[in-house]
Scaffold this active site. Structure first.
Site, mmCIF file in Angstrom:
data_model
loop_
_atom_site.group_PDB
_atom_site.id
_atom_site.type_symbol
_atom_site.label_atom_id
_atom_site.label_comp_id
_atom_site.label_asym_id
_atom_site.label_seq_id
_atom_site.Cartn_x
_atom_site.Cartn_y
_atom_site.Cartn_z
ATOM 1 N N GLY A 194 0.566 -1.141 0.172
ATOM 2 C CA GLY A 194 -0.234 -0.151 0.079
ATOM 3 C C GLY A 194 0.946 1.151 0.013
ATOM 4 O O GLY A 194 0.686 2.301 0.547
ATOM 5 N N GLU A 219 6.564 4.590 -12.140
ATOM 6 C CA GLU A 219 5.576 3.465 -12.328
ATOM 7 C C GLU A 219 4.783 3.784 -12.743
ATOM 8 O O GLU A 219 4.422 2.629 -13.746
ATOM 9 C CB GLU A 219 6.231 2.578 -10.933
ATOM 10 C CG GLU A 219 5.488 0.910 -11.126
ATOM 11 C CD GLU A 219 5.757 0.550 -9.872
ATOM 12 O OE1 GLU A 219 5.931 -0.905 -10.041
ATOM 13 O OE2 GLU A 219 5.501 0.702 -8.271
ATOM 14 N N ARG A 402 14.563 11.401 13.612
ATOM 15 C CA ARG A 402 15.947 11.816 14.019
ATOM 16 C C ARG A 402 15.057 13.147 14.955
ATOM 17 O O ARG A 402 16.002 13.372 16.121
ATOM 18 C CB ARG A 402 16.761 12.267 13.004
ATOM 19 C CG ARG A 402 17.642 14.028 13.129
ATOM 20 C CD ARG A 402 18.601 13.596 12.072
ATOM 21 N NE ARG A 402 19.343 12.560 11.822
ATOM 22 C CZ ARG A 402 19.821 11.886 10.240
ATOM 23 N NH1 ARG A 402 19.838 13.099 9.055
ATOM 24 N NH2 ARG A 402 20.409 11.091 9.829
#
Length: 427
Positions: A194, A219, A402
């Site tokens: 997904g 794609e 981070r």
């Protein structure tokens, strides 16, 4: 004695006041004259050994190499040059600029060797190399007072909600603080879990908030992307849309026209690029164009997906992928945009008993993990276990954050609509 060139001026400063070596960032390769390269190499070795740099220590460190630079007389000549130590950064900048001019001329020879459309990849590599060269060692002006004042202003502002661009999924936004500018965010999953559907859900939510999305679909065609967006927004079965005239009921047409109207309203918030082969340089160029056209908006760049991005072709693929991720991180910082990069995970996770993705499952390059500010994985138990009790449940695993916490957010996923929603809104 006056210097004959900037390389000599820089070396003279460093010999007279050795601790200035800590203020320069150039390397021996930036010097054109071989004796100057060797002298600077000797200085860097002394720095690594924590030995003070002066004419005596440089002479000693050179040892037998002294004969290759013209003997001790050349060092004495350098030392006697009239220079201003306060100008060391200026001399360094001139040396760097001269290096860039030399290297650019060398790279331009590669352009002269391109004679046919078949060699366009070679041309693109040269252009990429030149752009990277021009960015190398670029001076960044830093004013501590200005940065501290800016930080103080930010602290004094009363803020509501999150700092970044909202994904539209409240629990995820609270965990991530949204998708922040200058960040590279990786979204990884196995094929058909997904990834694209989730990215399109974020796209719709971001556009609805009047932010801007550059969607690079390597794609799927733009038509396919918009079809899936309409299915998502209108809660229309995607199989029905493949033959709407035959399969649509009256209610489907109502939902379709509504969804088409919503997507049409994104005309100033969304651009889809569906070129199957694209380089980071092309991505950067298109994003800069969007920023010029809509400078007042916050920009999110979505790329579907990493391994389809065309590299330089000059190295092993895993190294090439690492180079791509570094350049995308650099783009995020330079253009102050948020980059959501989709990535396939290695099939190795399917061989494990525990199918939940881990950082080591990121395909092709460990450098991606290092470059990314945030790493998200999609996991569906029913993808691996057809008897799973968790049908239509997807986990968004925040494996790296981070500037914040890691954790897991659960969403409802209706595959036939390509649609994600919070659990309390489950259909």
């Amino acid at each position: 004695m006056l210097p004959e060139n900037n390389e000599q001026a820089l070396l003279s400063c460093l010999m007279k006041k050795g601790d200035l070596i800590n203020e320069v960032v150039i390397t021996p390769d930036h010097f054109d004259y071989i004796p100057n390269q060797k002298i600077f190499q000797a200085m860097r070795r002394l720095e690594a050994k924590d030995i003070p740099i002066d004419i005596v220590s440089v002479n000693t460190e050179l040892g037998q190499e002294i004969i290759f630079i013209g003997g001790s007389d050349y060092l004495s000549d350098l030392y006697s040059i009239h220079t201003h130590e306060a100008n060391v950064k200026t001399y360094e900048r001139y040396v760097m600029q001269e290096y860039k001019i030399r290297k650019t001329k060398e790279l331009m020879k590669g352009i002269e060797e391109v004679h046919s459309p078949k060699e366009m990849n070679s041309l693109q590599r040269v252009v990429t190399d030149i752009n990277e060269l021009l960015e190398e060692g670029a001076d960044v002006e830093f004013n501590l007072s200005e940065v501290l004042y800016s930080l103080y202003e930010d602290t004094e502002k009363e803020k509501e909600g999150i700092n970044g661009i909202p994904t539209g999924y409240l629990d995820l936004d609270n965990l991530l603080d949204g998708l922040n500018e200058e960040e590279l965010i990786i979204l990884g999953a196995r094929p058909s879990v997904g990834k694209t559907a989730f990215a399109l859900g974020i796209t719709s939510n971001v556009c609805n908030k009047d932010h801007f999305v550059d969607f690079f679909s390597l794609e799927m065609s733009a038509k396919s992307i918009l079809t899936r967006m309409i299915s998502n927004i209108g809660s229309i079965n995607s199989m029905k849309m493949k033959n709407a005239m035959k399969r649509f009921m009256e209610d489907d047409w109502t939902k379709y026209h509504y969804a088409q109207g919503v997507v049409s309203s994104f005309r100033n918030n969304l651009v889809i690029y569906d070129k199957s082969k694209v380089t980071v340089q092309e991505i950067r160029s298109k994003v800069k164009q969007s920023i010029r056209n809509f400078p007042e908006k916050r920009h999110l760049v979505i790329i579907d997906y990493l391994t389809l991005i065309q590299g330089s072709g000059r190295r092993e693929r895993h190294l090439e992928v690492g180079e791509i991720s570094r350049n995308l991180k650099r783009m995020a910082r330079d253009l102050k945009v948020s980059v959501l990069l989709l990535s396939q995970l290695s099939r190795g996770l399917e061989q494990r008993q525990n199918k939940r993705p881990m950082l080591s499952d990121i395909r092709d390059s460990g450098e991606i993990e290092q470059d990314a500010d945030k790493i998200l994985f999609l996991h569906r138990d029913d993808y691996f276990n057809k008897q799973s009790e968790n049908k239509n449940l997807i986990e968004i695993i925040v494996a790296k954050n981070r500037n914040g916490s890691v954790g897991t957010v659960k969403l409802n996923f209706v595959k036939e609509y390509n649609q994600f929603s919070s659990l309390e809104n489950a259909i």
